[in-house]
Design a protein around this motif. Structure first.
Motif, mmCIF file in Angstrom:
data_model
loop_
_atom_site.group_PDB
_atom_site.id
_atom_site.type_symbol
_atom_site.label_atom_id
_atom_site.label_comp_id
_atom_site.label_asym_id
_atom_site.label_seq_id
_atom_site.Cartn_x
_atom_site.Cartn_y
_atom_site.Cartn_z
ATOM 1 N N HIS A 131 5.200 1.087 -0.113
ATOM 2 C CA HIS A 131 4.100 2.050 -0.036
ATOM 3 C C HIS A 131 2.742 1.358 -0.142
ATOM 4 C CE1 HIS A 131 6.885 5.568 -1.246
ATOM 5 N NE2 HIS A 131 6.745 5.512 0.063
ATOM 6 N N ALA A 132 2.638 0.375 -1.027
ATOM 7 C CA ALA A 132 1.386 -0.366 -1.145
ATOM 8 C C ALA A 132 1.095 -1.123 0.151
ATOM 9 C CB ALA A 132 1.441 -1.325 -2.329
ATOM 10 N N PHE A 133 2.132 -1.698 0.762
ATOM 11 C CA PHE A 133 1.983 -2.381 2.048
ATOM 12 C C PHE A 133 1.536 -1.392 3.119
ATOM 13 C CE2 PHE A 133 4.252 -2.995 6.119
ATOM 14 C CZ PHE A 133 3.586 -4.106 6.588
ATOM 15 N N TRP A 134 2.189 -0.232 3.180
ATOM 16 C CA TRP A 134 1.885 0.771 4.196
ATOM 17 C C TRP A 134 0.444 1.257 4.064
ATOM 18 C CZ3 TRP A 134 4.440 2.078 8.451
ATOM 19 C CH2 TRP A 134 4.064 3.241 9.137
ATOM 20 N N GLU A 139 -4.322 2.518 11.248
ATOM 21 C CA GLU A 139 -3.493 3.425 12.064
ATOM 22 C C GLU A 139 -2.773 2.697 13.196
ATOM 23 O OE1 GLU A 139 -2.724 6.491 11.192
ATOM 24 O OE2 GLU A 139 -3.958 6.075 9.436
ATOM 25 N N GLU A 140 -3.437 1.739 13.829
ATOM 26 C CA GLU A 140 -2.806 0.995 14.921
ATOM 27 C C GLU A 140 -1.636 0.161 14.412
ATOM 28 O OE1 GLU A 140 -3.914 -2.632 17.940
ATOM 29 O OE2 GLU A 140 -5.492 -1.180 17.474
ATOM 30 N N GLN A 141 -1.817 -0.481 13.270
ATOM 31 C CA GLN A 141 -0.742 -1.279 12.690
ATOM 32 C C GLN A 141 0.424 -0.394 12.253
ATOM 33 O OE1 GLN A 141 -3.196 -3.148 9.717
ATOM 34 N NE2 GLN A 141 -3.103 -5.127 10.775
ATOM 35 N N LYS A 142 0.119 0.785 11.706
ATOM 36 C CA LYS A 142 1.182 1.713 11.316
ATOM 37 C C LYS A 142 2.001 2.122 12.535
ATOM 38 C CE LYS A 142 -1.053 3.674 7.252
ATOM 39 N NZ LYS A 142 -1.658 4.854 6.625
ATOM 40 N N LEU A 143 1.317 2.363 13.655
ATOM 41 C CA LEU A 143 2.016 2.726 14.885
ATOM 42 C C LEU A 143 2.904 1.577 15.359
ATOM 43 C CD1 LEU A 143 2.493 4.768 17.155
ATOM 44 C CD2 LEU A 143 0.509 3.778 18.311
ATOM 45 N N GLN A 144 2.382 0.346 15.311
ATOM 46 C CA GLN A 144 3.163 -0.808 15.728
ATOM 47 C C GLN A 144 4.403 -0.989 14.855
ATOM 48 O OE1 GLN A 144 0.303 -3.973 15.527
ATOM 49 N NE2 GLN A 144 -0.512 -3.584 17.575
#
Length: 174
Positions: A131-134, A139-144
């Motif tokens: 969760h800390a990493f997330w 937003e772009e990295q989360k999508l990737q």
């Protein structure tokens, strides 16, 4: 277990690290470890300090990365936060490591149950680190990451619920 969503709150190493901190040991004099009173307690205490400080450093670094990326803190502030929270957590590691090493010295049969609780604590710690990493991703990295997980056959839906932005975390309650 609840999920803290406040980006300005640094999570603290808690009970999840205690069983492993009690079992962790650093062989200070390189003699292969001994189960004698003073040496066992001191090496287990150092192991607890290292475990708590390292876990706290990871939690703080990952959580503050999001703040740094948004420009709310600079790298120097981030480093100071990591050092300060790690040192505070090391104090807890001293207490937990010392107490649990004495308990294990008196009741060595508790090592088995502590190892089981250590697995459970490690699972919670891993989820907290994820969760800390997330939270540190844009937003772009989360999508990737989501696309890569989907391609690998991993369902991140177990970690997240449908929130307004589609990437909100799950609050797990005991």
């Amino acid at each position: 277990m609840t999920r803290e969503l406040d980006p300005f709150r640094i999570p603290r190493a808690g009970w999840e690290a205690a069983p492993l901190a009690g079992l962790a040991s650093v062989d200070l004099n390189q003699n292969g470890g001994a189960f004698s009173g003073g040496e066992f307690v001191s090496e287990s205490t150092v192991g607890g300090v290292v475990l708590y400080a390292a876990y706290q450093a990871l939690l703080t670094a990952l959580r503050t990365e999001a703040l740094r990326k948004r420009g709310e803190i600079d790298r120097g502030t981030q480093v100071r936060l990591v050092l300060r929270t790690s040192l505070e957590s090391a104090k807890t590691g001293v207490a937990v490591g010392a107490v649990l090493s004495v308990v294990l010295l008196v009741f060595p049969w508790l090592a088995g149950p502590m190892a089981v609780f250590g697995v459970v604590g490690s699972a919670k710690a891993s989820l907290d680190l994820f969760h800390a990493f997330w939270d540190g991703l844009d937003e772009e990295q989360k999508l990737q990451v989501t696309v890569a997980a989907h391609e690998a056959g991993v369902n991140l839906g177990t970690f997240f619920r449908n929130a307004d932005d589609g990437a909100g975390p799950v609050a797990v309650r005991p």
